[in-house]
Structure formats: C-alpha cells, structure tokens
Scaffold this motif. Structure first.
Motif, PDB file in Angstrom:
ATOM      1  N   HIS A 177       0.768  -0.821   0.063  1.00  0.00           N
ATOM      2  CA  HIS A 177      -0.275   0.218  -0.437  1.00  0.00           C
ATOM      3  C   HIS A 177       1.052   1.197   0.379  1.00  0.00           C
ATOM      4  CE1 HIS A 177      -2.988  -2.810   1.660  1.00  0.00           C
ATOM      5  NE2 HIS A 177      -3.541  -1.404   1.118  1.00  0.00           N
ATOM      6  N   ASN A 178      -0.076   2.095  -0.330  1.00  0.00           N
ATOM      7  CA  ASN A 178       0.760   3.600   0.100  1.00  0.00           C
ATOM      8  C   ASN A 178       1.473   3.901   0.960  1.00  0.00           C
ATOM      9  OD1 ASN A 178       0.580   4.543  -2.635  1.00  0.00           O
ATOM     10  ND2 ASN A 178      -1.157   4.210  -2.524  1.00  0.00           N
ATOM     11  N   LYS A 179       2.180   4.698   0.895  1.00  0.00           N
ATOM     12  CA  LYS A 179       2.856   5.293   2.880  1.00  0.00           C
ATOM     13  C   LYS A 179       2.363   6.802   3.368  1.00  0.00           C
ATOM     14  CE  LYS A 179       7.078   5.781   0.344  1.00  0.00           C
ATOM     15  NZ  LYS A 179       8.224   4.480   0.022  1.00  0.00           N
ATOM     16  N   VAL A 180       2.361   6.268   4.535  1.00  0.00           N
ATOM     17  CA  VAL A 180       2.147   8.093   4.968  1.00  0.00           C
ATOM     18  C   VAL A 180       3.207   7.632   6.790  1.00  0.00           C
ATOM     19  CG1 VAL A 180       0.340   6.458   6.265  1.00  0.00           C
ATOM     20  CG2 VAL A 180       0.824   9.456   5.918  1.00  0.00           C
ATOM     21  N   ASP A 181       3.549   8.800   6.951  1.00  0.00           N
ATOM     22  CA  ASP A 181       4.297   9.288   7.756  1.00  0.00           C
ATOM     23  C   ASP A 181       3.198   9.636   8.908  1.00  0.00           C
ATOM     24  OD1 ASP A 181       5.254   9.925  10.195  1.00  0.00           O
ATOM     25  OD2 ASP A 181       6.783  11.275   8.936  1.00  0.00           O
ATOM     26  N   CYS A 182       2.800   8.533  10.098  1.00  0.00           N
ATOM     27  CA  CYS A 182       1.664   8.603  10.913  1.00  0.00           C
ATOM     28  C   CYS A 182       1.908   9.531  12.051  1.00  0.00           C
ATOM     29  CB  CYS A 182       1.220   7.096  11.661  1.00  0.00           C
ATOM     30  SG  CYS A 182       0.215   6.185  10.261  1.00  0.00           S
ATOM     31  N   ASP A 183       2.645   9.419  13.043  1.00  0.00           N
ATOM     32  CA  ASP A 183       3.700  10.645  13.906  1.00  0.00           C
ATOM     33  C   ASP A 183       2.800  11.772  13.418  1.00  0.00           C
ATOM     34  OD1 ASP A 183       4.295   8.677  15.006  1.00  0.00           O
ATOM     35  OD2 ASP A 183       5.817   8.663  15.208  1.00  0.00           O
ATOM     36  N   ILE A 231     -15.678  19.839   5.475  1.00  0.00           N
ATOM     37  CA  ILE A 231     -15.414  18.378   5.328  1.00  0.00           C
ATOM     38  C   ILE A 231     -14.360  18.340   4.309  1.00  0.00           C
ATOM     39  CG2 ILE A 231     -16.523  17.092   4.212  1.00  0.00           C
ATOM     40  CD1 ILE A 231     -19.137  17.923   5.043  1.00  0.00           C
ATOM     41  N   LEU A 232     -13.282  17.936   4.456  1.00  0.00           N
ATOM     42  CA  LEU A 232     -11.991  17.738   3.382  1.00  0.00           C
ATOM     43  C   LEU A 232     -12.132  16.746   2.538  1.00  0.00           C
ATOM     44  CD1 LEU A 232      -9.263  19.439   2.791  1.00  0.00           C
ATOM     45  CD2 LEU A 232      -8.557  17.176   4.491  1.00  0.00           C
ATOM     46  N   SER A 233     -11.375  16.993   1.249  1.00  0.00           N
ATOM     47  CA  SER A 233     -11.355  16.769   0.384  1.00  0.00           C
ATOM     48  C   SER A 233     -10.024  16.727  -0.387  1.00  0.00           C
ATOM     49  CB  SER A 233     -13.050  16.354  -1.130  1.00  0.00           C
ATOM     50  OG  SER A 233     -12.467  15.233  -1.853  1.00  0.00           O
ATOM     51  N   VAL A 234      -9.374  15.443  -0.522  1.00  0.00           N
ATOM     52  CA  VAL A 234      -7.664  15.671  -1.836  1.00  0.00           C
ATOM     53  C   VAL A 234      -8.119  14.816  -2.346  1.00  0.00           C
ATOM     54  CG1 VAL A 234      -5.829  15.615  -0.797  1.00  0.00           C
ATOM     55  CG2 VAL A 234      -7.227  16.171   0.780  1.00  0.00           C
ATOM     56  N   GLY A 235      -7.981  15.575  -4.047  1.00  0.00           N
ATOM     57  CA  GLY A 235      -7.346  14.156  -5.387  1.00  0.00           C
ATOM     58  C   GLY A 235      -7.340  15.247  -6.271  1.00  0.00           C
ATOM     59  N   TYR A 294      -4.135  20.213   6.613  1.00  0.00           N
ATOM     60  CA  TYR A 294      -5.514  20.476   6.482  1.00  0.00           C
ATOM     61  C   TYR A 294      -6.388  19.667   7.541  1.00  0.00           C
ATOM     62  CZ  TYR A 294      -4.448  24.602   4.241  1.00  0.00           C
ATOM     63  OH  TYR A 294      -3.559  26.280   3.167  1.00  0.00           O
ATOM     64  N   TYR A 295      -5.463  18.506   6.976  1.00  0.00           N
ATOM     65  CA  TYR A 295      -6.541  17.603   7.208  1.00  0.00           C
ATOM     66  C   TYR A 295      -6.918  17.099   9.384  1.00  0.00           C
ATOM     67  CZ  TYR A 295      -5.153  14.197   3.646  1.00  0.00           C
ATOM     68  OH  TYR A 295      -5.169  13.875   2.040  1.00  0.00           O
ATOM     69  N   PRO A 328      -4.419  10.085  -0.362  1.00  0.00           N
ATOM     70  CA  PRO A 328      -5.469  11.093   0.796  1.00  0.00           C
ATOM     71  C   PRO A 328      -6.254   9.862   1.968  1.00  0.00           C
ATOM     72  CG  PRO A 328      -5.381  11.300  -1.358  1.00  0.00           C
ATOM     73  CD  PRO A 328      -5.258  10.113  -1.734  1.00  0.00           C
ATOM     74  N   VAL A 329      -6.929   9.024   0.993  1.00  0.00           N
ATOM     75  CA  VAL A 329      -8.417   8.319   2.696  1.00  0.00           C
ATOM     76  C   VAL A 329      -6.976   7.799   3.624  1.00  0.00           C
ATOM     77  CG1 VAL A 329      -8.849   6.023   2.766  1.00  0.00           C
ATOM     78  CG2 VAL A 329      -9.889   7.555   0.702  1.00  0.00           C
ATOM     79  N   ILE A 330      -5.937   6.939   3.116  1.00  0.00           N
ATOM     80  CA  ILE A 330      -4.678   6.947   3.859  1.00  0.00           C
ATOM     81  C   ILE A 330      -3.711   7.622   4.942  1.00  0.00           C
ATOM     82  CG2 ILE A 330      -2.676   5.804   4.320  1.00  0.00           C
ATOM     83  CD1 ILE A 330      -3.128   4.552   2.263  1.00  0.00           C
ATOM     84  N   GLU A 331      -3.520   8.895   4.046  1.00  0.00           N
ATOM     85  CA  GLU A 331      -3.408  10.196   5.311  1.00  0.00           C
ATOM     86  C   GLU A 331      -3.995  10.473   6.426  1.00  0.00           C
ATOM     87  OE1 GLU A 331      -0.442  11.963   1.414  1.00  0.00           O
ATOM     88  OE2 GLU A 331      -2.554  12.640   1.813  1.00  0.00           O
ATOM     89  N   ALA A 332      -5.519  10.771   5.901  1.00  0.00           N
ATOM     90  CA  ALA A 332      -6.739  10.973   6.541  1.00  0.00           C
ATOM     91  C   ALA A 332      -7.538  10.349   8.197  1.00  0.00           C
ATOM     92  CB  ALA A 332      -7.641  10.798   5.842  1.00  0.00           C
ATOM     93  N   MET A 333      -7.179   8.962   8.070  1.00  0.00           N
ATOM     94  CA  MET A 333      -7.434   7.951   8.831  1.00  0.00           C
ATOM     95  C   MET A 333      -5.677   8.453   9.793  1.00  0.00           C
ATOM     96  SD  MET A 333      -8.208   4.405   7.289  1.00  0.00           S
ATOM     97  CE  MET A 333      -6.942   3.963   5.771  1.00  0.00           C
ATOM     98  N   ALA A 334      -4.331   8.866   9.362  1.00  0.00           N
ATOM     99  CA  ALA A 334      -3.585   8.345  10.122  1.00  0.00           C
ATOM    100  C   ALA A 334      -3.358   9.992  11.273  1.00  0.00           C
ATOM    101  CB  ALA A 334      -2.227   9.084   9.464  1.00  0.00           C
TER     102      ALA A 334
END
Length: 392
Positions: free
Chosen positions: A191-197, A213-217, A278-279, A299-305
């Motif tokens: 999967h795509n990776k994200v810096d969770c911290d 409400i945010l949407s990124v894409g 922004y998230y 962006p979904v992964i970033e939003a979860m982080a």
C-alpha cells in the motif's frame, strides 16, 4: 564479471522511470521524503525524465533522502517515436549501471524500463497504482482517442512490461486481476505509505471554516467531485477540495450555479510539507472516487493517520482493503454522501469512535513499515541477481 559484481555491491544505484516529469510533482506539492529511496537504501538514484528540461535536482533532493540524485532529461518519447529512441535510453542506463530499474507504469515508461532490463540483464521492479482495464472502460465512454491508445498498449506494450518484471507490487487488491491476466508473477500488495506521527501530531489551521469536510484529489472524472459539491446543499458546514486538474473550471462553475460559494471552495495545491495541517483541521474526510479503479487512495490513508472519520464509496466486492469496520461506505451519489455528512456531524460519539478506528487502521500504512518492506524487496532483487552472475 567479478569487477562488475564488486562495483555493484560497493555502491547501490537505482534507475527510475517516473510516470511524469518530476517538475509536475513539484508543482503539485507532492515531493515526499525518501519516496524514491526507502530507508536510504541506495547511494545514487537516477531518474529518466521524458521531457526536454526537468527540475533542478536540488529542489527535490528529499525525494531520494541521502542519496545523490541525477535527473536525465531525454526529451519527449511516446508511442510513435519509442523505437527510434530506445537504443539511446538503453545506452544511458548501461552507463548508469544500476542495481535495479524501477517503473510505476506498464505504459511507455514501463516499456522503456522493461527493454533496458531485458537488454542489460538488470532486475525490474514494477509498481502499479491504478487498474488499467477499468481505465480503458472509462476512456471508452469519455475519451475515445485515449481509449484507442490504451487498446494499442493493451496488446503491444503492457503484456511485455508485466512479463518482463522481476517483481510487481500493487497498491490496491483491485489491480491484481489485471496483473494476472498478463503475467504469471503474483503481485504483492504494498500500500501507499504515510508518516503517521506527522499527520497525527500536526497543528490545525484556525482560519479555516468549521465544521470542515475535506477532500483531496486530482480534479478528474474518476474522483467524482461533483457528487461531493452537490451533497453540500443541505449541510451546515464547509467542503474544502484540495486538488487541480481538467475539471477545475467546470467544478467552480457548478459551485456558482448551485450558489454554494459560502459552503464549498477549491484550493489548487498545498505543499506536501503542509498538507497535514488541513487534515488536522477537518471533522470529516470524503472522497467519491470510482471504486472500479481505486479502493484506498493515498489521501484516504493520510486522513486516517490524522484521525478523521472517512466516507468513501462502497468497494467492489472482495476489495474493501479491510475498511469494513473503519470507514463509512456510501452509495456514490450526492444524497447518500449528504446524509452521511449530517449523520457524523450531528453525533460527537460517532465522530470519536470513527476517529479511533481510523488511527488504529493507519498503522498498517506507516512509512517505517512500508519502507522496510520496499528496502527488503530491493535487497532481494540485488542478491538474486548477484547470485545469478556468480553462477554464470
């Protein structure tokens, strides 16, 4: 032969065929640290850019971490002139003498990479980020000229690239059937990776309208931003869309037509180093993407982080990526998205529950975990190649 083995073992070199010129990623604010060099595995990273003049290396150094970055601008190469340019690309890659070649597309960039791999006996690592068969279906309805090109590549380009790859990774399970149609190599889901911290511990932006409400894409038909815009008509909140693309003017006209200027805004780009703010400022993240093509975009992964409740379309059967108990799955229409916005905004307990689930799930995509696996793959490819050379 022994000299070559020693050289390759003493200095690790990667050659990349990116999908777009690097200046395009820079302009979109999408230069991410170590994206091309996980765990700083390589000492040198060479990018073959299909443009006359790409960006200066110094502006995007962080994309390769501590490695030396060299961008080779080779001019525009397409389906028409690919053969006449191929020998020059092969000679360039031969001079670079990389341990591994990596491509992110089975189209022209992948074709060049695969030819270099075959001719120079260098392992090819192919990463796929979209479902190309689904893209073809979409193009047939909306852009017939593009569809014809994709039908050509389906027959003459893509099978060769997929069969040439020594390792194939995919960012969504939904891509697997496409790979297996053309190759006997079973793809690995990476999967795509994200810096969770970084996303969790970010500061918010006080000046943004609330509740946000945010949407990124990218502003393309695949992302279906029209659905989100229309869904705001009965919502007491503000939708911020971060993205640019072919539909920018059309979407802005829709906002004006629906008299939603006070409820919806579009920001073309945000530097990736600031996007987490922004998230962190939002209450909900939503994306109405085409679930035939994507299942868990970056962006979904970033939003979860960042700990956001997620609203996305119902996934194609068997391709939920384990989000059943994490995200709110919505019908891909404005009424359903609107109802889900209202449900979450009106229920603080639900917001907290979904936030906790998002944070827990995001750990699966943490940059340290994904980078470690990427580096392992590179090491496996190099060890296997060195073993073959010694046996020969």
């Amino acid at each position: 032969m022994n000299t070559i083995i020693y050289c390759r073992m003493s200095k690790r070199i990667l050659c990349i065929f990116p999908n777009d010129p690097l200046i395009a990623y820079y302009k979109k604010g999408e230069i991410k640290k170590r994206y091309f060099n996980p765990k700083n595995f390589f000492d040198e990273v060479h990018c073959i850019s299909l443009i006359e003049k790409d960006i200066d290396e110094g502006k995007i150094q962080k994309i390769v971490g501590t490695a030396k970055l060299k961008i080779h601008s080779v001019g525009k190469i397409n389906l028409k002139n690919k053969k006449e340019n191929l020998s020059g690309i092969i000679n360039l890659v031969k001079e670079i003498n990389p341990n591994v070649i990596r491509a992110y597309s089975p189209l022209i960039e992948g074709w060049l990479a695969a030819n270099c791999s075959q001719k120079l006996k260098i392992p090819l690592f192919l990463s796929l980020h979209t479902q190309y068969d689904a893209n073809r279906k979409l193009a047939k309805k909306k852009d017939f000229k593009k569809y014809l090109k994709l039908k050509y590549t389906e027959k003459f380009i893509e099978p060769f690239v997929l069969k040439s790859a020594n390792k194939i990774t995919i960012v969504y399970k939904i891509i697997e059937p496409y790979v297996l149609k053309h190759s006997t190599t079973i793809p690995e889901i990476l999967h795509n990776k994200v810096d969770c911290d970084r996303f969790f511990n970010s500061e918010s932006i006080d000046t943004l309208p609330q509740p946000l409400i945010l949407s990124v894409g990218n502003l393309t038909p695949v992302k279906n931003h029209k659905i989100l815009i229309k869904s705001m008509q009965k919502i007491d909140g503000h939708l911020l869309i971060i993205g640019n693309g072919e539909l920018y003017d059309e979407l802005n006209n829709l906002i004006k037509h629906l008299d939603l200027q006070n409820k919806v805004s579009i920001k073309k780009s945000v530097l990736y180093e600031n996007i987490q703010k922004y998230y962190k400022s939002a209450k909900i993240f939503a994306l109405a993407f085409n679930s035939e093509i994507e299942s868990i975009p970056m962006p979904v992964i970033e939003a979860m982080a960042a700990g956001l409740p997620i609203i996305i379309p119902h996934p194609k059967k068997g391709n939920s990526e384990g989000l059943e108990d994490v995200a709110i799955f919505s019908k891909n229409d404005n009424i359903s998205f609107g109802n889900n916005f209202k449900m979450i905004l009106d229920d603080k307990n639900l917001q907290e529950q979904l936030s906790k689930k998002s944070l827990q799930k995001s750990k699966e995509f943490d940059i340290l975990r994904i980078e470690a696996r990427e580096a392992e793959i590179y090491n496996e490819l190099i060890k296997h190649m060195n073993s073959r050379e010694r046996n020969n």
